[in-house]
Design an enzyme around this catalytic site. Sequence first.
Site, PDB file in Angstrom:
ATOM      1  N   HIS A  79       0.830  -1.207   0.000  1.00  0.00           N
ATOM      2  CA  HIS A  79       0.000   0.000   0.000  1.00  0.00           C
ATOM      3  C   HIS A  79       0.868   1.261   0.000  1.00  0.00           C
ATOM      4  O   HIS A  79       0.598   2.231  -0.706  1.00  0.00           O
ATOM      5  CB  HIS A  79      -0.904   0.023   1.246  1.00  0.00           C
ATOM      6  CG  HIS A  79      -2.198  -0.681   1.042  1.00  0.00           C
ATOM      7  ND1 HIS A  79      -2.915  -1.244   2.060  1.00  0.00           N
ATOM      8  CD2 HIS A  79      -2.934  -0.908  -0.072  1.00  0.00           C
ATOM      9  CE1 HIS A  79      -4.014  -1.782   1.588  1.00  0.00           C
ATOM     10  NE2 HIS A  79      -4.043  -1.590   0.301  1.00  0.00           N
ATOM     11  N   ARG A  85       0.752 -12.090  -2.833  1.00  0.00           N
ATOM     12  CA  ARG A  85       1.204 -10.708  -3.031  1.00  0.00           C
ATOM     13  C   ARG A  85       0.609  -9.738  -2.033  1.00  0.00           C
ATOM     14  O   ARG A  85       1.030  -8.579  -1.963  1.00  0.00           O
ATOM     15  CB  ARG A  85       0.893 -10.241  -4.453  1.00  0.00           C
ATOM     16  CG  ARG A  85      -0.573 -10.067  -4.808  1.00  0.00           C
ATOM     17  CD  ARG A  85      -0.688  -9.783  -6.307  1.00  0.00           C
ATOM     18  NE  ARG A  85      -2.037  -9.566  -6.765  1.00  0.00           N
ATOM     19  CZ  ARG A  85      -2.602  -8.371  -6.898  1.00  0.00           C
ATOM     20  NH1 ARG A  85      -1.932  -7.287  -6.568  1.00  0.00           N
ATOM     21  NH2 ARG A  85      -3.835  -8.256  -7.357  1.00  0.00           N
ATOM     22  N   CYS A 102       0.950  -4.382 -17.737  1.00  0.00           N
ATOM     23  CA  CYS A 102       0.035  -3.510 -16.992  1.00  0.00           C
ATOM     24  C   CYS A 102       0.153  -3.688 -15.477  1.00  0.00           C
ATOM     25  O   CYS A 102      -0.655  -3.160 -14.724  1.00  0.00           O
ATOM     26  CB  CYS A 102      -1.410  -3.723 -17.427  1.00  0.00           C
ATOM     27  SG  CYS A 102      -2.073  -5.357 -17.054  1.00  0.00           S
TER      28      CYS A 102
END
Length: 551
Positions: A184, A445, A482
Amino acid sequence: MGELRGVGIGLGVAQGPIARMAEPLPAPKDEKSERSLDDETARVKDAVAAVARELEERGAQAGGAARDVLEAQAMMAEDPSLEAEVATRLQAGKTGEFAVHDAFASFRDQLSAMGGYLGERAADLDDVAQRVIANLRGVPAPGVPEPGHPFVLVAKDLAPADTALLDLDMVLALVTSEGGPTSHTAILAREKSIVAVVGVTDATGLADGDTVIVDAAKGVVTTDPTDDELAQAQNRADERKSAASAPLTPGALSDGTAIPLLANLGKPEAAAQAVELGAEGVGLFRTEFLFLSSSQAPTVEQQRESYTKLLQAFPGQKVVVRALDAGADKPLAFLNDAHEENPALGLRGLRALRASEDILREQLTALAEADAATDADLWVMAPMVSTVEETEYFVALAREYGIKTAGVMVEVPSSALLADHVLKVADFASIGTNDLTQYTLAADRLLGSVSSFQDPWHPAVLRLIAETGQAGQANGKPVGICGEAAADPLLAVVLVGLGATSLSMAPTALADVRATLLDYSLDDARRIAQAALAATDAASARSAAQKAAGV
């Protein structure tokens, strides 16, 4: 002078004195309350509500990805299951502070065991619990320090609520001892263009007031810098600022090879900023925002309205839309509400859509109608494709609805290893490096305890990308990137050297990547990529690429 190493976010460099995050509040003691049950219950209810409203307000102020994260935290604070856990402890005569601490810890442990999206939410619970306990105690919640002057913020990691509203006039840079390139903190730092180096394991030894240089391009924190080093760092910062204000140009290498630079977007409203920052189109439009806030699937009309708004922002440009990617870290009750022991390996992505094909058909209908009403170049791709048969299924269905360009996400090793066959069927492939890294290295992840494995520089991941790039060249099909890896400027050069024909990223990363690509030719990119491929681990691959690139 000393150097501490971590993972840099972007190309920025900054310098200044350190200010450390405050330590967490001490855990409340397990003791009987002197208040009545009604009083304690009311105190806790008021504190939880106050914290939830504060998180919502911070989210509204911050906007973007931070808003989504903070709204999720606010919902978590008022979760009925968590409220019941707290009530049980209050009924046993515990204090409000201990009831919150113990209940949140118990709930956190349950979520951690589930992994995936819920495992990541478990980490956020600690921050919410600290805020509620601080409210009950009548003290400020631990958060970003305010030394009264600009500073380099050093922390174990940052809670989303803290990162979202950082005062960018005061916070010169971020240094965290935990976290990786997809944490984050890294994602929000990238979105806000904050100079950051994460995963600096020795950062705990840095002291308040010490002057450091934070060099994101090199992933280095320099301690006790000399006057010359400080001056050089300032010159680089000034040069980067000048480059950022230069006229926008299409993405390209120094030899003129075009590398379109596209934006990753989650809502149509984000399109204007992406265009302003030089996006040449959209490489990943996540459609989940339409679904995640609903108890049932949105109608064709609702979807068409959103897709039309997005496509209108990019006339004549490529817009790649990902079909609904639900399951695992984005569970939807109306799509798949069955309990799964390991949802990351369960019914997610295209698998979930095939199990509820009406939802996929409605989405393709809405996309085709939006395409007909605009003049953008619409491409549509399926998420989490793992077999050639799945590719054939999706492409055939997309054609049925008049979708002219249908492709697949390469996010699992099987689709990369079969890319030569996959790209005989699909019109294009787009590599999602976050999930590809997760599945290649068997490391969730979203799980902090294995974040060190979540590094797209790992040669195993790079080899799979190279397989896909080669398959694209052999079949004359484009291969885009991406995932978060495309936002790392030097890694972007490596990805091009491995066969990527376009790069998509958070819009704020576009300037750094554009500037770095212009320093290298296609031959250079291939040479740098080969140096990284020859390494045996992520750190040595990054170092080898830096050496080959002359940085």
